[in-house]
Design a protein around this motif. Structure first.
Motif, PDB file in Angstrom:
ATOM      1  N   UNK A  65      -0.011   9.394   2.016  1.00 50.17           N
ATOM      2  CA  UNK A  65       0.971   9.004   3.014  1.00 50.17           C
ATOM      3  C   UNK A  65       0.290   8.231   4.139  1.00 50.17           C
ATOM      4  N   UNK A  66       0.681   6.970   4.347  1.00 45.39           N
ATOM      5  CA  UNK A  66       0.034   6.095   5.315  1.00 45.39           C
ATOM      6  C   UNK A  66       0.186   6.613   6.744  1.00 45.39           C
ATOM      7  N   UNK A  67       1.372   7.070   7.110  1.00 46.93           N
ATOM      8  CA  UNK A  67       1.592   7.570   8.463  1.00 46.93           C
ATOM      9  C   UNK A  67       0.711   8.782   8.740  1.00 46.93           C
ATOM     10  N   UNK A  68       0.580   9.663   7.751  1.00 47.00           N
ATOM     11  CA  UNK A  68      -0.275  10.834   7.906  1.00 47.00           C
ATOM     12  C   UNK A  68      -1.730  10.421   8.061  1.00 47.00           C
ATOM     13  N   UNK A  69      -2.149   9.418   7.284  1.00 47.50           N
ATOM     14  CA  UNK A  69      -3.523   8.920   7.390  1.00 47.50           C
ATOM     15  C   UNK A  69      -3.801   8.391   8.794  1.00 47.50           C
ATOM     16  N   UNK A  70      -2.887   7.570   9.323  1.00 51.90           N
ATOM     17  CA  UNK A  70      -3.104   6.990  10.649  1.00 51.90           C
ATOM     18  C   UNK A  70      -3.214   8.078  11.718  1.00 51.90           C
ATOM     19  N   UNK A  71      -2.338   9.095  11.614  1.00 53.34           N
ATOM     20  CA  UNK A  71      -2.364  10.171  12.602  1.00 53.34           C
ATOM     21  C   UNK A  71      -3.663  10.970  12.525  1.00 53.34           C
ATOM     22  N   UNK A  72      -4.054  11.346  11.307  1.00 53.72           N
ATOM     23  CA  UNK A  72      -5.255  12.165  11.144  1.00 53.72           C
ATOM     24  C   UNK A  72      -6.527  11.381  11.466  1.00 53.72           C
ATOM     25  N   UNK A 117       0.835  -1.207   0.000  1.00 52.69           N
ATOM     26  CA  UNK A 117       0.000   0.000   0.000  1.00 52.69           C
ATOM     27  C   UNK A 117       0.868   1.255   0.000  1.00 52.69           C
ATOM     28  N   UNK A 118       1.861   1.290   0.894  1.00 51.14           N
ATOM     29  CA  UNK A 118       2.709   2.487   0.989  1.00 51.14           C
ATOM     30  C   UNK A 118       3.481   2.727  -0.303  1.00 51.14           C
ATOM     31  N   UNK A 124      17.023  16.180  -4.558  1.00 47.88           N
ATOM     32  CA  UNK A 124      16.883  15.852  -3.136  1.00 47.88           C
ATOM     33  C   UNK A 124      16.630  14.358  -2.944  1.00 47.88           C
ATOM     34  N   UNK A 125      15.812  13.796  -3.829  1.00 53.90           N
ATOM     35  CA  UNK A 125      15.527  12.356  -3.765  1.00 53.90           C
ATOM     36  C   UNK A 125      16.808  11.551  -3.965  1.00 53.90           C
ATOM     37  N   UNK A 126      17.622  11.950  -4.962  1.00 59.30           N
ATOM     38  CA  UNK A 126      18.874  11.242  -5.227  1.00 59.30           C
ATOM     39  C   UNK A 126      19.853  11.357  -4.064  1.00 59.30           C
ATOM     40  N   UNK A 127      19.941  12.541  -3.461  1.00 54.39           N
ATOM     41  CA  UNK A 127      20.847  12.746  -2.323  1.00 54.39           C
ATOM     42  C   UNK A 127      20.417  11.901  -1.120  1.00 54.39           C
ATOM     43  N   UNK A 128      19.104  11.833  -0.890  1.00 53.79           N
ATOM     44  CA  UNK A 128      18.590  11.040   0.240  1.00 53.79           C
ATOM     45  C   UNK A 128      18.864   9.558   0.029  1.00 53.79           C
ATOM     46  N   UNK A 129      18.643   9.086  -1.207  1.00 58.99           N
ATOM     47  CA  UNK A 129      18.907   7.678  -1.497  1.00 58.99           C
ATOM     48  C   UNK A 129      20.395   7.357  -1.309  1.00 58.99           C
ATOM     49  N   UNK A 130      21.265   8.267  -1.758  1.00 59.73           N
ATOM     50  CA  UNK A 130      22.704   8.048  -1.598  1.00 59.73           C
ATOM     51  C   UNK A 130      23.088   8.023  -0.118  1.00 59.73           C
ATOM     52  N   UNK A 131      22.509   8.935   0.675  1.00 58.96           N
ATOM     53  CA  UNK A 131      22.788   8.954   2.111  1.00 58.96           C
ATOM     54  C   UNK A 131      22.315   7.680   2.787  1.00 58.96           C
ATOM     55  N   UNK A 159      15.111   7.561   9.816  1.00 56.73           N
ATOM     56  CA  UNK A 159      14.782   8.925   9.403  1.00 56.73           C
ATOM     57  C   UNK A 159      14.941   9.085   7.889  1.00 56.73           C
ATOM     58  N   UNK A 160      16.033   8.520   7.347  1.00 60.13           N
ATOM     59  CA  UNK A 160      16.269   8.634   5.904  1.00 60.13           C
ATOM     60  C   UNK A 160      15.209   7.863   5.117  1.00 60.13           C
ATOM     61  N   UNK A 161      14.818   6.691   5.602  1.00 55.39           N
ATOM     62  CA  UNK A 161      13.781   5.917   4.915  1.00 55.39           C
ATOM     63  C   UNK A 161      12.458   6.672   4.921  1.00 55.39           C
ATOM     64  N   UNK A 162      12.111   7.292   6.042  1.00 60.84           N
ATOM     65  CA  UNK A 162      10.873   8.067   6.121  1.00 60.84           C
ATOM     66  C   UNK A 162      10.922   9.256   5.158  1.00 60.84           C
ATOM     67  N   UNK A 163      12.087   9.919   5.103  1.00 56.87           N
ATOM     68  CA  UNK A 163      12.238  11.061   4.198  1.00 56.87           C
ATOM     69  C   UNK A 163      12.137  10.606   2.743  1.00 56.87           C
ATOM     70  N   UNK A 164      12.778   9.469   2.434  1.00 52.73           N
ATOM     71  CA  UNK A 164      12.729   8.941   1.070  1.00 52.73           C
ATOM     72  C   UNK A 164      11.303   8.574   0.681  1.00 52.73           C
ATOM     73  N   UNK A 165      10.590   7.963   1.624  1.00 52.47           N
ATOM     74  CA  UNK A 165       9.203   7.576   1.364  1.00 52.47           C
ATOM     75  C   UNK A 165       8.339   8.808   1.103  1.00 52.47           C
ATOM     76  N   UNK A 166       8.551   9.878   1.880  1.00 55.23           N
ATOM     77  CA  UNK A 166       7.783  11.104   1.696  1.00 55.23           C
ATOM     78  C   UNK A 166       8.078  11.742   0.340  1.00 55.23           C
ATOM     79  N   UNK A 167       9.359  11.807  -0.017  1.00 55.61           N
ATOM     80  CA  UNK A 167       9.738  12.385  -1.314  1.00 55.61           C
ATOM     81  C   UNK A 167       9.155  11.587  -2.469  1.00 55.61           C
ATOM     82  N   UNK A 168       9.191  10.260  -2.355  1.00 50.69           N
ATOM     83  CA  UNK A 168       8.643   9.410  -3.411  1.00 50.69           C
ATOM     84  C   UNK A 168       7.136   9.577  -3.523  1.00 50.69           C
ATOM     85  N   UNK A 169       6.454   9.658  -2.376  1.00 52.52           N
ATOM     86  CA  UNK A 169       5.000   9.830  -2.377  1.00 52.52           C
ATOM     87  C   UNK A 169       4.612  11.132  -3.081  1.00 52.52           C
TER      88      UNK A 169
END
Length: 648
Positions: free
Chosen positions: A232-239, A211-212, A628-635, A597-607
């Motif tokens: 964004x699944x995390x945002x859905x759960x929170x809201x 789903x994500x 930004x997406x490429x830099x996050x993936x590299x990190x 943190x990086x995985x969450x950021x990558x997921x947000x950018x991809x979404x």
């Protein structure tokens, strides 16, 4: 311009409206995840979108020329013939002509008159381009059109049915639990395929990672109401949690006011003589509003009947091999399963996971080597094919087996009350089992399983058809189970959240042992030269494919009466780790948080990039986002590599 629009749609199957005044539109390129509790109306909504059902009230409007295809949750019983036949059937009558032409042209003795007649029909309908489309779809999905559909595994049948849904080149594709009966490699393939597919997609799934990865929007059905949320699944759960809390507070305020008004209306005779008639009318309206309120469906209340503790050593396998039809299914396995271990089994369909379970439980004798079982084992088994449920019994009979009470952890419960813990109303508990949905059957099997006292639990694909709330509760319950667990699953998040170690079927009878869940296995396998991926293991298992698949199917029904286990890698030398400096040890301790943190950021950018409106931005913003997406993936890659270096 929306492809499909629902306006003021009502639908009922008796009782409260299943769908109440629904407003929904589906835009080109969207990927909508449809979620809700079992029985909330998700599959019904898909059928309304496809035109297989019509609303009681309101309108389902398709823009002119919009094509819609739906993949059903279950494999239809009327699908027969070759793979080509089943796929071509997605084109209706023209598809049947193409299938007939295909058979006639490949027959040993050609009926030229009939062949010419069918060819004329196809030409009159300008159907040769459709024949090419069927062939291209089969190639795209790596399917052999000449294979018999009936002889395929469950996962391959699902792929054929997906091809049938796609062959009409739909503008809107509707998928009901598309990952059911697919192995991990097939789920990964389907994710990639659907990401690249250009049409609009509406899908139902219990697989949270799936789903994500796909959803650009989440549509929830709750007590007849349909609401839309960003993807964004995390945002859905929170809201959603915020909304439910606000709803609970408002209901509590309303109920308090109603209680005060009920006290007032019951005041003495003198007060009644001067009663405010407007206030009386408001009280009647409040009573009616309270009567019409639809409470949120409760959560399943599950509890596992814990048996007396088993011996410390549950199962020990020494140099165990097992061959089937001359092919190695298990090769020289050394394994020790200790009390309290929770082990996941990963591997392609037909790779021998159920066979391994049967060998460990003593249901099958190994070709060579020895399996020793510990003392005082009490086994409970969850069968993915639900063979332990008797079709001629209702839910109550399947669980209680003629008794009025069941006993769980020393507490006697009336069978009806026990089933209510699993969300079965008394009427539903007495209904024929043939009327239960897939999710209800899974809940019933869990109820039957957890009523058995056990200390060794085997669960074979327990997550199919469960809603997210029940799935998360099951995760929590298995985490608290004091016995030993052996879990076969293709749900990657479920494995990560439940198991502490993993056995991976790597092909040619090799079984790899890894610490942690699915994600941990991926990380560890990537650092071991020569270790095959799931896809490579699937290729290796194809050589024995149907034989192994048949053996697994036989194993699952035979093991259904008495099976369950959990495993942890207990053999094989573990290389000594080098001693880390204080600085490196501190870095290693902090890396998991950094990676998360990086995985969450990558997921947000991809979404954000998956949102259909993303490419309406100006070119500079799109370029900055992509960089930004490429830099996050590299990190993230660097962090994983550093973790592997320090933890090696």
């Amino acid at each position: 311009m929306p492809l499909i629009t629902l306006q003021n749609v009502d639908y009922s199957i008796g009782g409260p409206l299943l769908l109440d005044n629904v407003e929904l539109s589906i835009e080109p390129g969207e990927r909508i995840a449809l979620i809700g509790r079992n029985g909330a109306g998700k599959s019904t909504l898909l059928k309304l979108l496809s035109g297989d059902l019509h609303p009681d009230d309101g309108e389902v409007r398709l823009e002119g020329g919009v094509r819609v295809s739906r993949l059903e949750q279950e494999v239809p019983t009327d699908a027969e013939g070759s793979v080509f036949d089943v796929v071509a059937a997605g084109m209706g009558e023209l598809g049947h002509w193409l299938a007939e032409y295909h058979h006639l042209s490949h027959a040993e003795h050609v009926d030229t008159n009939r062949l010419a007649a069918v060819q004329a029909k196809i030409e009159a309908a300008h159907g040769w381009s459709v024949d090419q489309r069927v062939t291209e779809t089969l190639t795209r999905l790596d399917l052999d059109g000449e294979q018999a559909f009936a002889g395929l595994s469950g996962g391959m049948k699902r792929r054929v049915l997906l091809a049938r849904a796609l062959v009409s080149a739909p503008d809107v594709l509707l998928l009901d639990e598309p990952t059911n009966h697919l192995d991990i490699e097939a789920i990964d393939w389907l994710e990639g395929f659907l990401k690249a597919w250009p049409g609009a997609l509406v899908f139902i799934t219990h697989d949270r990672r799936f789903l994500r990865a796909l959803a650009t929007r989440i549509v929830e059905i709750d007590r007849g109401q349909v609401t839309s949320w960003p993807g964004d699944w995390a945002n859905y759960e929170r809201r959603r949690e915020e909304r439910l809390n606000a709803e609970a507070q408002e209901n509590a305020r309303f109920d308090k006011l109603l209680a005060q008004e009920e006290v007032w209306i019951r005041q003495g005779i003198k007060a009644r003589r001067v009663r405010d008639e407007g206030r009386v009318r408001r009280l009647k309206a409040m009573r009616n509003e309270r009567a019409q309120r639809r409470e949120q469906q409760g959560n399943v209340r599950m509890e596992v009947a814990q048996g007396e503790a088993s011996g410390k050593k549950v199962i020990e396998a020494r140099d165990v091999s097992f061959d089937y039809a001359g092919k190695p299914m298990i090769k020289r396995l050394d394994l020790t399963i200790m009390r309290g271990d929770r082990i996941g089994l990963i591997g392609p369909n037909g790779s021998g996971k159920t066979t391994l379970i049967k060998v460990l439980l003593g249901e099958l004798a190994p070709t060579s080597g020895e399996v020793r079982q510990g003392t005082n084992l009490r086994v409970a088994y969850f069968d993915q094919y639900r063979a332990t449920l008797r079709e001629d019994w209702n839910a109550l009979e399947n669980v209680a087996e003629g008794q009025d009470f069941v006993e769980v952890n020393g507490k006697r419960k009336h069978a009806i009350g026990y089933l209510q813990d699993f969300l079965f109303t008394p009427e539903r508990a007495r209904a024929p089992i043939t009327r239960l949905s897939g999710g209800e059957r899974n809940r019933l099997l869990l109820a039957k399983l957890f009523a058995q006292s056990s200390n060794l639990l085997v669960m074979d694909e327990p997550t199919n058809d469960l809603d997210v709330e029940t799935l998360e509760l099951l995760e929590e319950l298995l985490g608290e189970y004091e016995g030993t667990l052996l879990l076969v699953s293709h749900d990657r998040d479920f494995l990560d959240n439940v198991v502490t170690s993993t056995l991976v079927m790597e092909g040619d009878g090799r079984i790899g042992e890894y610490v942690g869940g699915y994600s941990d296995w991926l990380r560890q396998a990537a650092t071991v030269p020569g270790r095959p991926t799931v896809a490579q293991a699937k290729v290796a298992s194809t050589a024995r494919g149907n034989a192994a698949h048949g053996q697994d199917a036989t194993a699952s029904s035979a093991a259904a009466a008495t099976s369950s286990t959990n495993a942890v890698p207990g053999s094989g030398a573990v290389p000594a780790k080098r001693k880390l400096s204080y600085k490196d040890a501190r870095e290693l301790e902090q890396l998991p948080v950094r990676i998360e943190q990086l995985e969450a950021e990558l997921e947000s950018l991809t979404a954000q990039m998956n949102d259909p409106t993303f490419y309406q931005r100006d070119a500079a913003a799109i370029t900055a986002h992509t960089n930004k997406l490429g830099e996050t993936q590299q990190a993230l890659d660097t962090a994983y590599a550093r973790w592997a270096e320090l933890d090696g």
